[in-house]
Design a protein around this motif. Sequence first.
Motif, mmCIF file in Angstrom:
data_model
loop_
_atom_site.group_PDB
_atom_site.id
_atom_site.type_symbol
_atom_site.label_atom_id
_atom_site.label_comp_id
_atom_site.label_asym_id
_atom_site.label_seq_id
_atom_site.Cartn_x
_atom_site.Cartn_y
_atom_site.Cartn_z
ATOM 1 N N ALA A 84 0.772 -1.276 -0.117
ATOM 2 C CA ALA A 84 -0.149 -0.098 0.175
ATOM 3 C C ALA A 84 1.041 1.421 0.009
ATOM 4 O O ALA A 84 0.502 2.319 -0.561
ATOM 5 C CB ALA A 84 -0.894 -0.164 1.140
ATOM 6 N N ILE A 85 1.970 1.165 0.730
ATOM 7 C CA ILE A 85 3.044 2.489 0.731
ATOM 8 C C ILE A 85 3.506 2.552 -0.707
ATOM 9 O O ILE A 85 3.657 3.765 -1.147
ATOM 10 C CB ILE A 85 4.009 1.995 1.736
ATOM 11 N N ALA A 86 3.862 1.561 -1.439
ATOM 12 C CA ALA A 86 4.198 1.705 -2.881
ATOM 13 C C ALA A 86 3.149 2.162 -3.651
ATOM 14 O O ALA A 86 3.501 3.069 -4.419
ATOM 15 C CB ALA A 86 4.778 0.232 -3.197
ATOM 16 N N ASP A 87 1.901 1.834 -3.481
ATOM 17 C CA ASP A 87 0.834 1.972 -4.534
ATOM 18 C C ASP A 87 0.597 3.515 -4.182
ATOM 19 O O ASP A 87 0.438 4.346 -5.159
ATOM 20 C CB ASP A 87 -0.388 1.284 -4.296
ATOM 21 N N ASP A 88 0.442 3.953 -2.969
ATOM 22 C CA ASP A 88 0.367 5.593 -2.630
ATOM 23 C C ASP A 88 1.601 6.404 -3.406
ATOM 24 O O ASP A 88 1.059 7.333 -3.920
ATOM 25 C CB ASP A 88 0.419 5.570 -0.922
ATOM 26 N N LEU A 89 2.682 5.863 -3.332
ATOM 27 C CA LEU A 89 3.781 6.715 -3.775
ATOM 28 C C LEU A 89 3.508 6.709 -5.217
ATOM 29 O O LEU A 89 3.717 7.834 -5.906
ATOM 30 C CB LEU A 89 5.223 6.001 -3.578
ATOM 31 N N ARG A 90 3.172 5.392 -6.042
ATOM 32 C CA ARG A 90 2.668 5.471 -7.388
ATOM 33 C C ARG A 90 1.560 6.500 -7.709
ATOM 34 O O ARG A 90 1.670 7.545 -8.833
ATOM 35 C CB ARG A 90 2.477 4.018 -7.723
ATOM 36 N N ASN A 91 0.807 6.585 -7.061
ATOM 37 C CA ASN A 91 -0.354 7.554 -7.057
ATOM 38 C C ASN A 91 -0.050 8.877 -6.985
ATOM 39 O O ASN A 91 -0.635 9.657 -7.626
ATOM 40 C CB ASN A 91 -1.776 6.984 -6.139
ATOM 41 N N ARG A 92 1.053 9.307 -6.504
ATOM 42 C CA ARG A 92 1.512 10.569 -6.136
ATOM 43 C C ARG A 92 2.487 10.712 -7.334
ATOM 44 O O ARG A 92 3.037 11.995 -7.367
ATOM 45 C CB ARG A 92 2.236 10.727 -4.717
ATOM 46 N N GLY A 93 2.560 9.803 -8.119
ATOM 47 C CA GLY A 93 3.366 10.304 -9.533
ATOM 48 C C GLY A 93 4.814 9.762 -9.532
ATOM 49 O O GLY A 93 5.710 9.817 -10.449
ATOM 50 N N TYR A 94 5.287 9.238 -8.301
ATOM 51 C CA TYR A 94 6.544 8.402 -8.141
ATOM 52 C C TYR A 94 6.879 7.306 -8.940
ATOM 53 O O TYR A 94 5.831 6.551 -9.059
ATOM 54 C CB TYR A 94 7.143 8.336 -6.686
ATOM 55 N N ARG A 95 8.013 7.122 -9.557
ATOM 56 C CA ARG A 95 8.298 5.891 -10.012
ATOM 57 C C ARG A 95 9.142 5.036 -9.193
ATOM 58 O O ARG A 95 10.254 5.547 -8.642
ATOM 59 C CB ARG A 95 9.093 6.193 -11.383
ATOM 60 N N LEU A 96 8.941 3.796 -8.939
ATOM 61 C CA LEU A 96 9.779 2.875 -8.014
ATOM 62 C C LEU A 96 10.221 1.701 -9.297
ATOM 63 O O LEU A 96 9.574 0.563 -9.404
ATOM 64 C CB LEU A 96 8.750 1.953 -7.224
ATOM 65 N N PRO A 97 11.559 1.941 -9.751
ATOM 66 C CA PRO A 97 11.955 1.134 -10.863
ATOM 67 C C PRO A 97 12.153 -0.236 -10.246
ATOM 68 O O PRO A 97 12.329 -0.364 -9.063
ATOM 69 C CB PRO A 97 13.174 1.677 -11.353
#
Length: 215
Positions: A84-97
Amino acid sequence: MSDYVIIGAGGHAGVILDLLIARRENVLFLTDADPARHGSQLRGVSVTGSDDRLTGLDPTTVNIALGIGASGTDLPARLTTRRAIADDLRNRGYRLPSLIHPAATVSDGAVLDDGAQVMAGAIVQTGARIGHDVVVNTRAAVDHDCDIGDGAQIAPGATLGGNVQVGCDVWIGLGASVIQGVSIGNGAVIAAGAVVIDDIPAGARVAGVPAKDIH
Ligand code: JB2
C-alpha cells in the motif's frame, strides 16, 4: 546514473542502499517513520526525516526505492501494508523502478514489474514473472516460468522449482523449498526451512518437511 530516495532506514534499506551503490546510482537521502533514526547515516547517506521530506521533490526526476522489508511477527499484514505504501507513492506520481543487484542473475526471458527487487546472488530463470514490489532476497532462486504475485517476498536462500505460482503478499521463509508446479494462494506464509510439495491455500501458514498447516 539516476537520483533515488530510499523509504525506510532499517535492515532492508541498508541492503537496498548497497544495491544502488553497486549500480552506481545516486542516493540523495533516506526517510524513516521513526524519529529516533532521523539525523543518522547509512554508508554516509543521511536519514533526513519522515516521508514528508518527499514534498517538493520532482517525481519525474527522482526515483523511489522501497527500503522497507518485512519481519516474521506480523506476516502477511506487513506485506500488504508495504504494498500500500508503494501504491500510494505511485499514485503521487513517483516511479519505483525494478532493481537488480549486479551480482544477481536474471534471464533476459524473465519479466520484472515495477518495484520488484532482486538481491545479490539471486537467480531468476527464463519465463518467470516477478510482480510489483516483490523481493527476491539474497541467494534465492526462482526457476523457469514461475509467477510471483505482487508484494510477495522470497527470503534468502529459498528455492522455487519451475512453474511455481505464488499469490500476492505471500511470504516464503528463509531456505524454504517449493517443488515444481505448486500453487501458493494469496497471503500464505511458508515457514523457514519448509519443503512444500502440495498446493497451499490462500491465507494458510505451513511449516515442516513436508510442509503442513500450523494454524
Ligand atoms: O511508511 C513508512 C515506514 N513504515 C515503517 N515510511 C518510512 N519512511 N519508514 C517506515 N518504516 C520504517 O522501516 C520503520 O520505522 C523502520 O525503521 C524500518 C524497518 O526497519 P527494520 O530493520 O525493522 O525492518 P526491515 O523491514 O528493514 O527488514 C526486515 O525485512 C527484511 C526483508 C528484517 O526482517 C530483515 O532482516 C529482512 N531481511
